[in-house]
Design an enzyme around this catalytic site. Structure first.
Site, PDB file in Angstrom:
ATOM      1  N   GLY A  89      71.435  49.702  48.140  1.00 15.50           N
ATOM      2  CA  GLY A  89      71.325  48.844  46.964  1.00 15.50           C
ATOM      3  C   GLY A  89      69.956  48.984  46.324  1.00 15.50           C
ATOM      4  O   GLY A  89      69.175  49.883  46.678  1.00 15.50           O
ATOM      5  N   GLU A  90      69.677  48.066  45.395  1.00 13.79           N
ATOM      6  CA  GLU A  90      68.407  48.174  44.665  1.00 13.79           C
ATOM      7  C   GLU A  90      67.211  47.783  45.518  1.00 13.79           C
ATOM      8  O   GLU A  90      67.320  46.986  46.442  1.00 13.79           O
ATOM      9  CB  GLU A  90      68.457  47.243  43.451  1.00 13.79           C
ATOM     10  CG  GLU A  90      69.268  47.842  42.324  1.00 13.79           C
ATOM     11  CD  GLU A  90      69.854  46.792  41.406  1.00 13.79           C
ATOM     12  OE1 GLU A  90      69.778  45.590  41.710  1.00 13.79           O
ATOM     13  OE2 GLU A  90      70.406  47.212  40.380  1.00 13.79           O
TER      14      GLU A  90
ATOM     15  N   ARG B   6      58.232  62.107  50.622  1.00 12.59           N
ATOM     16  CA  ARG B   6      59.043  61.104  49.922  1.00 12.59           C
ATOM     17  C   ARG B   6      59.249  59.850  50.767  1.00 12.59           C
ATOM     18  O   ARG B   6      59.602  58.796  50.238  1.00 12.59           O
ATOM     19  CB  ARG B   6      60.402  61.698  49.509  1.00 12.59           C
ATOM     20  CG  ARG B   6      61.263  62.117  50.660  1.00 12.59           C
ATOM     21  CD  ARG B   6      62.573  62.754  50.294  1.00 12.59           C
ATOM     22  NE  ARG B   6      63.192  63.336  51.483  1.00 12.59           N
ATOM     23  CZ  ARG B   6      62.872  64.524  52.000  1.00 12.59           C
ATOM     24  NH1 ARG B   6      61.981  65.284  51.390  1.00 12.59           N
ATOM     25  NH2 ARG B   6      63.429  64.950  53.114  1.00 12.59           N
ATOM     26  N   ASN B   7      59.045  59.963  52.076  1.00 11.62           N
ATOM     27  CA  ASN B   7      59.226  58.817  52.961  1.00 11.62           C
ATOM     28  C   ASN B   7      57.911  58.196  53.416  1.00 11.62           C
ATOM     29  O   ASN B   7      57.861  57.459  54.407  1.00 11.62           O
ATOM     30  CB  ASN B   7      60.080  59.220  54.168  1.00 11.62           C
ATOM     31  CG  ASN B   7      61.507  59.485  53.756  1.00 11.62           C
ATOM     32  OD1 ASN B   7      61.993  58.869  52.799  1.00 11.62           O
ATOM     33  ND2 ASN B   7      62.176  60.401  54.429  1.00 11.62           N
TER      34      ASN B   7
ATOM     35  N   ASP C  36      62.827  62.355  59.819  1.00 10.76           N
ATOM     36  CA  ASP C  36      62.864  62.618  58.369  1.00 10.76           C
ATOM     37  C   ASP C  36      61.478  62.397  57.770  1.00 10.76           C
ATOM     38  O   ASP C  36      61.328  61.776  56.721  1.00 10.76           O
ATOM     39  CB  ASP C  36      63.915  61.706  57.712  1.00 10.76           C
ATOM     40  CG  ASP C  36      64.292  62.197  56.318  1.00 10.76           C
ATOM     41  OD1 ASP C  36      63.875  63.303  55.939  1.00 10.76           O
ATOM     42  OD2 ASP C  36      65.003  61.466  55.605  1.00 10.76           O
TER      43      ASP C  36
ATOM     44  N   LYS D  37      64.393  45.087  49.749  1.00 10.20           N
ATOM     45  CA  LYS D  37      65.536  46.016  49.756  1.00 10.20           C
ATOM     46  C   LYS D  37      66.777  45.161  49.831  1.00 10.20           C
ATOM     47  O   LYS D  37      66.907  44.338  50.751  1.00 10.20           O
ATOM     48  CB  LYS D  37      65.470  46.912  50.991  1.00 10.20           C
ATOM     49  CG  LYS D  37      64.530  48.060  50.843  1.00 10.20           C
ATOM     50  CD  LYS D  37      64.792  49.038  51.972  1.00 10.20           C
ATOM     51  CE  LYS D  37      63.876  50.220  51.863  1.00 10.20           C
ATOM     52  NZ  LYS D  37      64.187  51.247  52.831  1.00 10.20           N
TER      53      LYS D  37
ATOM     54  N   ILE E 276      62.489  48.228  41.279  1.00 13.90           N
ATOM     55  CA  ILE E 276      61.526  49.341  41.312  1.00 13.90           C
ATOM     56  C   ILE E 276      62.136  50.640  41.828  1.00 13.90           C
ATOM     57  O   ILE E 276      61.517  51.687  41.777  1.00 13.90           O
ATOM     58  CB  ILE E 276      60.270  48.998  42.158  1.00 13.90           C
ATOM     59  CG1 ILE E 276      60.678  48.479  43.543  1.00 13.90           C
ATOM     60  CG2 ILE E 276      59.380  48.013  41.424  1.00 13.90           C
ATOM     61  CD1 ILE E 276      59.509  48.345  44.492  1.00 13.90           C
ATOM     62  N   GLY E 277      63.319  50.583  42.352  1.00 17.25           N
ATOM     63  CA  GLY E 277      63.910  51.820  42.862  1.00 17.25           C
ATOM     64  C   GLY E 277      65.318  51.557  43.359  1.00 17.25           C
ATOM     65  O   GLY E 277      65.820  50.438  43.262  1.00 17.25           O
ATOM     66  N   SER E 278      65.929  52.626  43.865  1.00 14.85           N
ATOM     67  CA  SER E 278      67.250  52.379  44.438  1.00 14.85           C
ATOM     68  C   SER E 278      67.321  53.050  45.794  1.00 14.85           C
ATOM     69  O   SER E 278      66.840  54.175  45.977  1.00 14.85           O
ATOM     70  CB  SER E 278      68.339  52.883  43.508  1.00 14.85           C
ATOM     71  OG  SER E 278      68.300  54.276  43.467  1.00 14.85           O
ATOM     72  N   GLY E 279      67.896  52.334  46.716  1.00 18.64           N
ATOM     73  CA  GLY E 279      68.013  52.845  48.088  1.00 18.64           C
ATOM     74  C   GLY E 279      69.470  53.141  48.381  1.00 18.64           C
ATOM     75  O   GLY E 279      70.327  53.002  47.513  1.00 18.64           O
TER      76      GLY E 279
ATOM     77  N   ASP F 230      60.855  54.331  55.972  1.00 19.13           N
ATOM     78  CA  ASP F 230      62.219  54.849  56.045  1.00 19.13           C
ATOM     79  C   ASP F 230      62.679  55.047  57.491  1.00 19.13           C
ATOM     80  O   ASP F 230      62.654  56.148  58.033  1.00 19.13           O
ATOM     81  CB  ASP F 230      62.344  56.170  55.260  1.00 19.13           C
ATOM     82  CG  ASP F 230      63.689  56.240  54.556  1.00 19.13           C
ATOM     83  OD1 ASP F 230      64.597  55.534  55.007  1.00 19.13           O
ATOM     84  OD2 ASP F 230      63.828  56.978  53.578  1.00 19.13           O
TER      85      ASP F 230
HETATM   86  P1  AMP Z   1      64.021  53.706  50.188  1.00 19.79           P
HETATM   87  O1  AMP Z   1      65.403  53.172  50.186  1.00 19.79           O
HETATM   88  O2  AMP Z   1      63.185  53.151  51.302  1.00 19.79           O
HETATM   89  O3  AMP Z   1      63.970  55.204  50.108  1.00 19.79           O
HETATM   90  O4  AMP Z   1      63.336  53.160  48.817  1.00 19.79           O
HETATM   91  C1  AMP Z   1      63.677  53.652  47.536  1.00 19.79           C
HETATM   92  C2  AMP Z   1      62.440  53.645  46.650  1.00 19.79           C
HETATM   93  O5  AMP Z   1      61.971  52.310  46.480  1.00 19.79           O
HETATM   94  C3  AMP Z   1      61.256  54.410  47.243  1.00 19.79           C
HETATM   95  O6  AMP Z   1      61.310  55.763  46.923  1.00 19.79           O
HETATM   96  C4  AMP Z   1      60.068  53.717  46.605  1.00 19.79           C
HETATM   97  O7  AMP Z   1      59.803  54.252  45.330  1.00 19.79           O
HETATM   98  C5  AMP Z   1      60.561  52.274  46.464  1.00 19.79           C
HETATM   99  N1  AMP Z   1      60.052  51.470  47.592  1.00 19.79           N
HETATM  100  C6  AMP Z   1      60.647  51.290  48.791  1.00 19.79           C
HETATM  101  N2  AMP Z   1      59.915  50.488  49.570  1.00 19.79           N
HETATM  102  C7  AMP Z   1      58.832  50.136  48.854  1.00 19.79           C
HETATM  103  C8  AMP Z   1      57.674  49.327  49.123  1.00 19.79           C
HETATM  104  N3  AMP Z   1      57.500  48.730  50.303  1.00 19.79           N
HETATM  105  N4  AMP Z   1      56.748  49.181  48.165  1.00 19.79           N
HETATM  106  C9  AMP Z   1      56.925  49.804  46.969  1.00 19.79           C
HETATM  107  N5  AMP Z   1      57.969  50.587  46.654  1.00 19.79           N
HETATM  108  C10 AMP Z   1      58.916  50.760  47.591  1.00 19.79           C
END
Ligand code: AMP
Length: 443
Positions: free
Chosen positions: A94-95, A211-212, A207, A114, A88-91, A225
């Site tokens: 990692g994914e 976005r967080n 921060d 994460k 669903i996203g990338s941190g 975050d």
């Molecule tokens: P982050 O590394 O925490 O910034 O996460 C990267 C992206 O993953 C975020 O911008 C969200 O879109 C998605 N994401 C992170 N944590 C969650 C969560 N608990 N539920 C749904 N999406 C998440």
């Protein structure tokens, strides 16, 4: 005799304990229920803490081995209990995936996972898991909840509750103009409540930005975050300052930018910027101004204007959060109180009168420079209605200026927020063309 003195000693002990509880209830402002559960947790967390007054956030870096902190605070989950379903996203590390977790005797729950990418260094592993050690210490409905960690098999994972609507900034942009003011205030109230909890624990976020913040399916917002390195590495909005630190300039208080004085008061400044992001449905703070110009303008006393349709009471609160002197900013608990009052008395949200603080010029675009209806719609970010205006026969700005709210509805603009945005800019344009003073609304 022995029995009687034993009984007296026992009763004295009970009375002392009761007094102690009352003392903490009075002086720490915590409710009894809150204390009890906290106390229990602190015993579990690090055996030597025994009083609720010691209920402060513990920086995992104070541990000789931060990996020890993660096992002390967070529960280990067996990888076999997790089913990864999609990315669903990338941190930073990692994914981020969506998945399901099934714990013994419980039904499976949706979770966010994460992951730590393969080939990580020991330092990356430590930094990655430090976020879990921090999150594990929090327990509040407006702070993202940690379910556990997977560290004994690969990939190493941090498991949190799943937030269906993702991050707040993109969520707002996807739903531009679709919420009532009360719903927006509800969002702000939730974030302020989460921040009250964190600041009471002595945790400084550094921060805080839309976005967080994550949003679930019930529109509940949760602060997220918490990685220790995130401000430095992860945030694309962070920039290097002359003092060498990397800081998300647009969201950060002047004293934190100038000499890294981060505190709950600097978090309050950032909260004011989040308020502005929410009320403008995810607009970029200070638009396309460069970071250098943002710092300069703020230093000169300029502040972001009220987004269009933003009640004056909320803009006043933003301006309070942006007081130069940090001691003059409200505390998070006071912000919650103000927002609660506004929710209880929504008539106080009706006034749009602007305030006499130095606001940035960007507040009112000059519509007299718009060359066409399409140009004007682009300026107010309502370009999606170009075909509505064309098929309604509104081909010139002169014609547009004669419109009223009913005409806008008739074009098929159904969202209240969009109707208001268009109507307000029609009024402003009319006043600008007639060279009158502009109505007290900022666009
Ligand atoms: P982050 O590394 O925490 O910034 O996460 C990267 C992206 O993953 C975020 O911008 C969200 O879109 C998605 N994401 C992170 N944590 C969650 C969560 N608990 N539920 C749904 N999406 C998440």
């Amino acid at each position: 005799m022995a029995l009687v003195s034993g009984l007296i000693a026992f009763m004295a002990l009970i009375i002392c304990r009761k007094r102690q509880e009352e003392y903490f209830e009075l002086h720490c402002g915590y409710s009894k229920a809150f204390q009890d559960s906290d106390e229990e947790k602190m015993h579990y967390q690090n055996g030597h803490v025994s009083f609720p007054e010691a209920r402060f956030y513990i920086d995992p870096h104070t541990y000789e081995d931060p990996c020890q902190a993660v096992h002390e605070f967070a529960r280990e989950i067996e990888a076999s209990r997790i089913k990864i379903e999609k990315i669903i996203g990338s941190g930073e590390f990692g994914e981020v995936c969506y998945g399901r977790m099934r714990l013994p005797g419980k039904r499976d729950v949706p979770v966010a996972l994460k992951t730590l990418k393969v080939g990580y260094t020991e330092k990356q592993r430590r930094d990655f898991l430090s976020e879990a050690s921090i999150m594990a210490q929090f327990d509040h409905p407006n702070v993202i909840r940690l379910e556990g960690v997977v560290t004994r098999s690969k990939p190493v994972m941090i498991i949190t509750e799943y937030m269906e609507n993702g991050s707040l900034d993109s969520f707002l942009r996807r739903h531009d103009g679709q919420f009532t003011i009360i719903q927006l205030v509800g969002i702000l109230r939730g974030i302020a409540s989460g921040m009250t909890y964190l600041s009471d624990l002595g945790y400084v976020h550094r921060d805080l930005a839309a976005r967080n913040i994550l949003v679930n399916s019930n529109l509940v917002c949760k602060v997220s975050d918490f990685g220790l390195s995130r401000v430095l590495e992860d945030d694309p909005d962070a920039a290097y300052t002359t003092t060498g630190g990397k800081i998300p300039i647009r969201w950060t208080a002047p004293e934190a930018i100038a000499y890294r004085k981060f505190s709950s008061s600097s978090d309050v400044w950032s909260y004011g910027v989040v308020m502005w992001e929410v009320m403008s449905y995810g607009e970029r703070p200070y638009w396309n101004l460069t970071n250098r110009d943002v710092i300069k303008s703020v230093e000169e006393g300029y502040r972001l204007p009220a987004p269009m349709g933003c009640p004056a009471a909320l803009h006043t609160l933003m301006l309070d959060c942006w007081q130069k002197e940090r001691s003059e900013r409200p505390r998070f608990c006071q912000i919650v109180t103000v927002l609660d009052k506004l929710i209880r008395n929504p008539e106080n949200l009706k006034s749009m009168d602007t305030l006499c603080s130095p606001l940035m010029n960007r507040s009112i675009p000059d519509f007299t420079t718009c060359r066409s209806v399409n140009d004007w719609l682009d300026t107010i970010k309502m370009g999606r209605y170009k075909s509505h205006f064309a098929s309604g026969g509104y081909h010139t700005l002169g014609h547009v200026m004669s419109m009223n709210q009913h005409d806008i509805q008739k074009l098929g603009v159904t969202l209240m927020g969009h109707q208001k945005k268009i109507m307000t800019s029609v009024q402003v344009m009319r006043a600008q063309v007639l060279n009158q003073s502009v109505p007290s609304v900022h666009v």
